[in-house]
Design an enzyme around this catalytic site. Structure first.
Site, PDB file in Angstrom:
ATOM      1  N   LYS A  18       0.831  -1.217   0.000  1.00  0.00           N
ATOM      2  CA  LYS A  18       0.000   0.000   0.000  1.00  0.00           C
ATOM      3  C   LYS A  18       0.861   1.261   0.000  1.00  0.00           C
ATOM      4  CE  LYS A  18      -2.150  -1.259   3.844  1.00  0.00           C
ATOM      5  NZ  LYS A  18      -1.486  -2.556   4.093  1.00  0.00           N
ATOM      6  N   ARG A  26     -10.401   0.495   8.539  1.00  0.00           N
ATOM      7  CA  ARG A  26      -9.950  -0.872   8.784  1.00  0.00           C
ATOM      8  C   ARG A  26     -10.995  -1.700   9.527  1.00  0.00           C
ATOM      9  NH1 ARG A  26      -4.093   0.027   8.809  1.00  0.00           N
ATOM     10  NH2 ARG A  26      -2.999  -1.919   9.049  1.00  0.00           N
ATOM     11  N   ARG A  60      11.590  -5.347   5.338  1.00  0.00           N
ATOM     12  CA  ARG A  60      11.356  -3.920   5.049  1.00  0.00           C
ATOM     13  C   ARG A  60      12.297  -3.028   5.868  1.00  0.00           C
ATOM     14  NH1 ARG A  60       5.486  -1.628   5.553  1.00  0.00           N
ATOM     15  NH2 ARG A  60       5.593  -2.784   7.526  1.00  0.00           N
ATOM     16  N   ARG A 119      10.787  -1.002  11.278  1.00  0.00           N
ATOM     17  CA  ARG A 119       9.649  -0.623  12.115  1.00  0.00           C
ATOM     18  C   ARG A 119       9.535  -1.551  13.313  1.00  0.00           C
ATOM     19  NH1 ARG A 119       4.454   0.298   8.293  1.00  0.00           N
ATOM     20  NH2 ARG A 119       3.488  -1.058   9.842  1.00  0.00           N
ATOM     21  N   ARG A 131      -0.927  -9.095  13.039  1.00  0.00           N
ATOM     22  CA  ARG A 131      -1.518  -8.050  12.186  1.00  0.00           C
ATOM     23  C   ARG A 131      -2.332  -8.680  11.060  1.00  0.00           C
ATOM     24  NH1 ARG A 131       3.882  -5.007  10.941  1.00  0.00           N
ATOM     25  NH2 ARG A 131       2.734  -4.142   9.193  1.00  0.00           N
TER      26      ARG A 131
END
Ligand code: AP5
Ligand code: MG
Length: 219
Positions: free
Chosen positions: A13, A86, A125, A160, A171
Site C-alpha cells: 500500500k 480498517r 522492510r 519498524r 496483524r
C-alpha cells in the site's frame, strides 16, 4: 478523485501510494504513518497508539476516527487513504465525514498478497528515518546498502518496531477478522467501485495495473 487503498500488511500500500500520488496528484494519508508521527512526538496519545501497534492489534475505533477525520478535513482535492478504514465502524464514520464535506468516495482498490510473501516482505522492510523512502533488503535494496540512497548514503535505514514475524502474523489475523469485512461493505455499496489488483507481481507491474484501473475510473 478520492480512493481508499486496502490490502493486508505488506501488500504494498505505502509503496504504491507514493507512486500513485506522483501520477494523479492526490494527497496520501496513511493512518499508520500518522500514528507513528504522533508516537515520535512523545505525546501520551502517541504512547497509547504505540501500545496497540507493537502488539499488532488495531487501535480502538474512537481514537482512529477522530484522528483521521481531522486529517481528512484538512485535505483539499484528491485523496488517497491508506490503512483507513480498517473496520466497518470506521467505514461508516468515513462515509459521514465525506458526506458532510460533499466529497464522496470514488473507488476502493484492494491489493492482494499471499500470507508467506507478506511475512518475507515485512521482515525485510527498511525505511529512511529522514526522508521516509521505503526499501526491502532483497526485493528493493538501497544502492547504498544499509543506508538511504536518496539521502546520499548518509542516513542509516531502520526497521519498524511492529515488523517482527510474530507481530506480522498477529496483524495479518487482525486484517482477516476485522478488515476483510470492510471490502464486503464497499462491494454492497452502489456508489463505490471496488477494484482488485494482484500484489504478487513486481512493484512496477502492480503500479501499471493500478494506474490503468484509476484511469478507467476517471473516464
Ligand atoms: P500500517 O502502517 O497501516 O501497516 P499495515 O497495514 O500493516 O501495512 P504496512 O505498512 O506494513 O504494509 P504496506 O501494505 O504499506 O506495504 P509496503 O508498501 O510498506 O498500520 C500499522 C499499525 O497501525 C496497525 O497494525 C494498527 O495497530 C495501527 N493502525 C493503522 N491504521 C489503523 C486503523 N485504521 N485502525 C486501527 N488501527 C490502525 O511494502 C512492504 C515491504 O514489501 C516493503 O519493504 C516493500 O519494499 C516491499 N514490497 C512492496 N511491494 C512489493 C512487491 N510487489 N514485490 C516485492 N516486494 C514488495
Ligand atoms: Mg504502509
Amino acid at each position: 478523485m478520492r480512493v481508499v487503498l486496502m490490502g493486508p500488511p505488506g501488500a504494498g500500500k505505502g509503496t504504491q501510494a507514493s507512486r500513485l500520488v506522483e501520477t494523479f496528484g492526490m494527497t496520501h494519508l496513511s493512518s499508520g504513518d500518522i500514528f507513528r508521527a504522533e508516537k515520535a512526538s512523545g505525546s501520551d496519545l502517541g504512547q497509547k497508539l504505540a501500545d496497540y501497534m507493537t502488539r499488532g492489534e488495531l487501535v480502538p475505533d474512537e481514537i482512529v476516527v477522530e484522528m483521521m477525520a481531522k486529517a481528512i478535513t484538512n485535505v483539499d482535492g484528491g485523496l488517497l487513504l491508506d490503512g483507513f478504514p480498517r473496520t466497518v465502524a470506521q467505514a461508516e464514520a468515513l462515509d459521514k465525514t465525506l458526506e458532510q464535506a460533499d466529497a464522496p468516495l470514488d473507488a476502493v482498490v484492494v491489493i492482494t498478497a499471499d500470507d508467506e510473501a507478506i511475512v518475507d516482505r515485512i521482515t525485510g522492510r527498511r525505511s529512511c528515518p529522514k526522508c521516509g523512502k521505503g526499501f526491502h533488503v532483497k526485493f528493493m535494496p538501497s544502492e547504498k546498502g544499509g543506508y538511504c540512497d536518496a539521502c546520499d548514503g548518509e542516513i542509516e535505514l531502520t526497521q519498524r518496531g511492529d515488523d517482527k514475524e510474530e507481530t506480522v502474523r498477529q496483524r495479518l489475523s487482525a486484517y482477516k477478522a476485522q478488515t476483510e469485512p470492510v471490502i464486503d461493505y464497499y462491494r454492497k455499496s452502489d456508489d463505490v467501485e471496488v477494484v482488485e489488483v494482484d500484489g504478487m507481481q513486481s512493484p512496477e507491474a502492480v503500479t501499471k495495473d493500478m494506474v490503468a484501473a484509476l484511469e478507467k475510473l476517471q473516464g
